[in-house]
Design an enzyme around this catalytic site. Structure first.
Site, short mmCIF file in Angstrom:
data_model
loop_
_atom_site.label_atom_id
_atom_site.label_comp_id
_atom_site.label_asym_id
_atom_site.label_seq_id
_atom_site.Cartn_x
_atom_site.Cartn_y
_atom_site.Cartn_z
N CYS A 219 8.45 -10.59 10.05
CA CYS A 219 8.54 -9.57 9.44
C CYS A 219 8.78 -8.51 10.65
O CYS A 219 9.86 -7.12 9.97
CB CYS A 219 7.53 -9.01 8.75
SG CYS A 219 5.43 -9.03 9.56
N HIS A 278 2.32 -6.77 6.94
CA HIS A 278 3.62 -6.82 6.58
C HIS A 278 4.36 -5.51 7.54
O HIS A 278 3.52 -4.68 7.11
CB HIS A 278 3.22 -7.30 5.04
CG HIS A 278 4.83 -7.51 5.16
ND1 HIS A 278 5.89 -8.32 5.55
CD2 HIS A 278 5.97 -7.00 3.85
CE1 HIS A 278 7.38 -8.67 5.59
NE2 HIS A 278 6.33 -7.54 3.97
N ASP A 302 12.78 -3.76 2.19
CA ASP A 302 12.02 -4.75 2.58
C ASP A 302 13.38 -5.82 2.98
O ASP A 302 14.10 -6.06 2.16
CB ASP A 302 11.10 -5.28 2.02
CG ASP A 302 10.12 -5.94 3.01
OD1 ASP A 302 10.70 -6.47 3.71
OD2 ASP A 302 9.11 -6.41 2.30
N ASN A 342 -1.80 -1.68 -3.47
CA ASN A 342 -2.64 -1.66 -4.20
C ASN A 342 -2.77 -2.81 -5.20
O ASN A 342 -4.15 -1.78 -5.92
CB ASN A 342 -2.41 0.18 -4.68
CG ASN A 342 -3.65 0.85 -5.01
OD1 ASN A 342 -4.72 0.82 -4.38
ND2 ASN A 342 -4.09 1.50 -6.27
N ASP A 344 -5.20 -5.01 -6.96
CA ASP A 344 -7.07 -5.74 -6.92
C ASP A 344 -6.70 -6.61 -7.00
O ASP A 344 -5.70 -7.88 -7.61
CB ASP A 344 -7.25 -5.21 -8.42
CG ASP A 344 -7.81 -3.98 -8.08
OD1 ASP A 344 -7.83 -2.79 -7.45
OD2 ASP A 344 -8.35 -3.10 -9.86
N GLU A 404 -9.19 5.38 -1.96
CA GLU A 404 -9.46 4.06 -2.90
C GLU A 404 -10.87 4.51 -3.56
O GLU A 404 -11.33 5.26 -3.24
CB GLU A 404 -10.03 2.70 -1.32
CG GLU A 404 -8.56 2.84 -1.24
CD GLU A 404 -7.95 1.16 -1.92
OE1 GLU A 404 -8.45 1.00 -3.15
OE2 GLU A 404 -7.64 0.67 -1.06
N GLU A 409 -6.21 6.85 -7.43
CA GLU A 409 -5.66 5.99 -7.23
C GLU A 409 -6.00 4.84 -9.09
O GLU A 409 -5.32 3.92 -8.78
CB GLU A 409 -7.18 5.11 -6.57
CG GLU A 409 -6.61 3.68 -5.42
CD GLU A 409 -7.36 2.56 -6.42
OE1 GLU A 409 -6.77 1.82 -5.69
OE2 GLU A 409 -8.12 2.99 -6.31
#
Length: 486
Positions: A219, A278, A302, A342, A344, A404, A409
């Site tokens: 990467c 990454h 990316d 972000n 979960d 967080e 958020e």
């Protein structure tokens, strides 16, 4: 007298790739124009003005002069400029789509030929030196040849969004024999170990000579090469590292771990993963295609081949603000990039032949997003020397996500969930009363390859598995989060 400018293999006036500009005394701003600035006997010096929206690349220039009183055939003389004229994006021009008002930042994101790419883990960050060499031969020609040979039309090269997206596909070789071949196997026979590269020039020079993919990269190598490719075209670019970076393989917008009734992971269903770090890129540009000025600025991009997008291994550009807000429908690849920073992490367990949510971690994904600190900002303060002792480190987590656990958020998480196939999860969620503790972590070393770390949830004695890509440091796992010791 007419100046004729052409670009591409099949130039057409309707595509903006064949332009005929009469020589006059009038200077037209934001348009093609040409005027005489010096005349001496039979010599003329012309000034040619180009608009901020013309295609970037190699233009061929001809000047046609018709003698007064002569017919268009016998009285016409044509001067062909012997070398192509290179036109690039101009981030110092207010009318260019990549314009940035801060010259100090442009000195970093366009002009700086060296920097650092940050690796390690969220508790111990180090910088790898990287030489971008965007102004060295044959980097510019290599990038332009790459666009030519892979069928990217010259008529699309006026748009930095399209150019950046195409480059994110061409830097990897997964489906178009682009610049660099990825390898996470640990076996680098026939090429170089990814850790052996220290700059982009050698990679691009080899590709320019052989026209074959260079072996091998991971990467941070893909990111370093993409930074070079974008900067050489005039697009402000930076390499960005995300620690505890998730890889979501579907549209759930959560990182799912499925356990059987005995608490053992069901590998046949567990395709999502988490890397210890990454690296990707941010590119700076306006986004008129989105209809909102708010989404101009930094865009995530990316080139590491992970998931296909529009049939190719490419990713982005996607506005950082959209990622931060959980607006995952914004082009391009908002779902995937949002989950990297972000999402979960949700654990599911089979109970009486029914899949039920077992546990949710809301703060384990996306830690300490990092980039090289611009020189105009001066050396950074070592606010947390136990995490990173490098004064060229800059944390940019706040540009990608709200703090967080904050209301903003959580609102971003719920916004993203509305567009995933697990959108009912948060409406029926019951808080877990017993937080899990993790110990007895075991780790396998592999010199930057995809690894598996296995630990045990102490409150249920259930093993779980996370996957990592990047440089690994010996670590243990505690408090249900990946933590690595020095």
């Amino acid at each position: 007298m007419v100046v004729v400018a052409v670009i591409g293999s099949t130039p057409q006036p309707t595509k903006g790739t064949l332009v005929q500009v009469p020589v006059s005394e009038d200077s037209l701003t934001k348009h093609w124009g040409a005027k005489v600035v010096k005349r001496y006997d039979y010599d003329l010096q012309l000034e040619v003005m180009t608009p901020p929206f013309c295609a970037v690349g190699r233009w061929n220039i001809n000047v046609r002069a018709v003698k007064k009183g002569a017919d268009s055939g016998s009285g016409t003389k044509v001067y062909s400029h012997p070398r192509p004229i290179y036109i690039l994006f101009n981030p110092w021009c207010k009318d260019d789509q990549v314009y940035h008002h801060n010259n100090g930042l442009l000195d970093e994101y366009v002009m700086n030929e060296t920097g650092k790419i940050f690796v390690g883990d969220s508790e111990y960050i180090t910088g790898r030196y990287w030489s971008f060499d965007q102004f060295e031969d044959p980097v510019l020609d290599c990038v332009l040849d790459l666009l030519d040979q892979k069928g990217f039309p010259a008529s699309s090269r006026d748009d930095p969004v399209k150019v950046a997206r195409k480059l994110s596909a061409l830097v990897n070789s997964s489906d178009d024999r682009g610049v660099l071949t990825g390898n996470w196997s640990g076996n680098y026979t026939g090429g170089k170990k990814p850790t052996a590269w220290t700059g982009s020039h050698a990679i691009l020079e080899e590709y320019h000579k052989t026209k074959s993919p260079v072996k091998f990269g991971q990467c941070w190598v893909f990111s370093g090469v993409l930074t070079t490719c974008c900067r050489t075209l005039g697009i402000p670019t930076r390499s960005v590292t995300n620690f505890n970076s998730a890889h979501n393989t579907d549209t759930s917008n959560t990182i799912d771990v499925i356990l059987d009734e005995y608490g053992m992971p069901m590998d046949e269903y567990n395709s999502d993963s988490v890397w210890n770090f990454h690296v990707w890129n941010d590119v700076w540009m306006a986004r008129p295609d989105l209809g909102s000025k708010d989404y101009g600025g930094w865009q995530a991009l990316d080139s590491t081949p992970q998931e296909t997008s529009d049939g190719l291994y490419c990713c982005g550009p996607c506005p950082l603000l959209a990622i931060k807000k959980g607006d995952v429908t914004v082009p391009y690849d908002g779902h995937f990039i949002y989950c990297e920073v972000n999402a979960d992490r949700v654990y599911w367990k089979i109970d009486n032949a029914t899949l039920k949510m077992y546990k949710m971690e809301t703060d384990s994904i996306g830690k300490r997003l990092s980039t090289h600190r611009p020189r105009c900002l001066g050396p950074g303060e070592l606010t947390n020397p136990y995490v990173c002792r490098d004064k060229s480190w800059q944390e940019i987590t706040d540009q990608y996500k709200y703090p967080e656990g904050s209301g903003a958020e959580r609102a971003a998480v719920y916004t993203s969930a509305k567009w995933g196939h697990m959108m009912g999860l948060y409406g029926n969620l019951e808080e877990s009363k017993a937080p899990a503790e993790v110990g007895d972590g075991r780790d396998v070393q592999g010199d930057g390859d995809l690894q598996e770390s296995i630990a045990h949830l102490s409150n249920s004695n259930v093993p779980w598995r996370s996957r990592h890509r990047g440089l690994l440091i010996p670590h243990t796992l505690n408090s249900a989060k990946d933590k690595y010791s020095k």
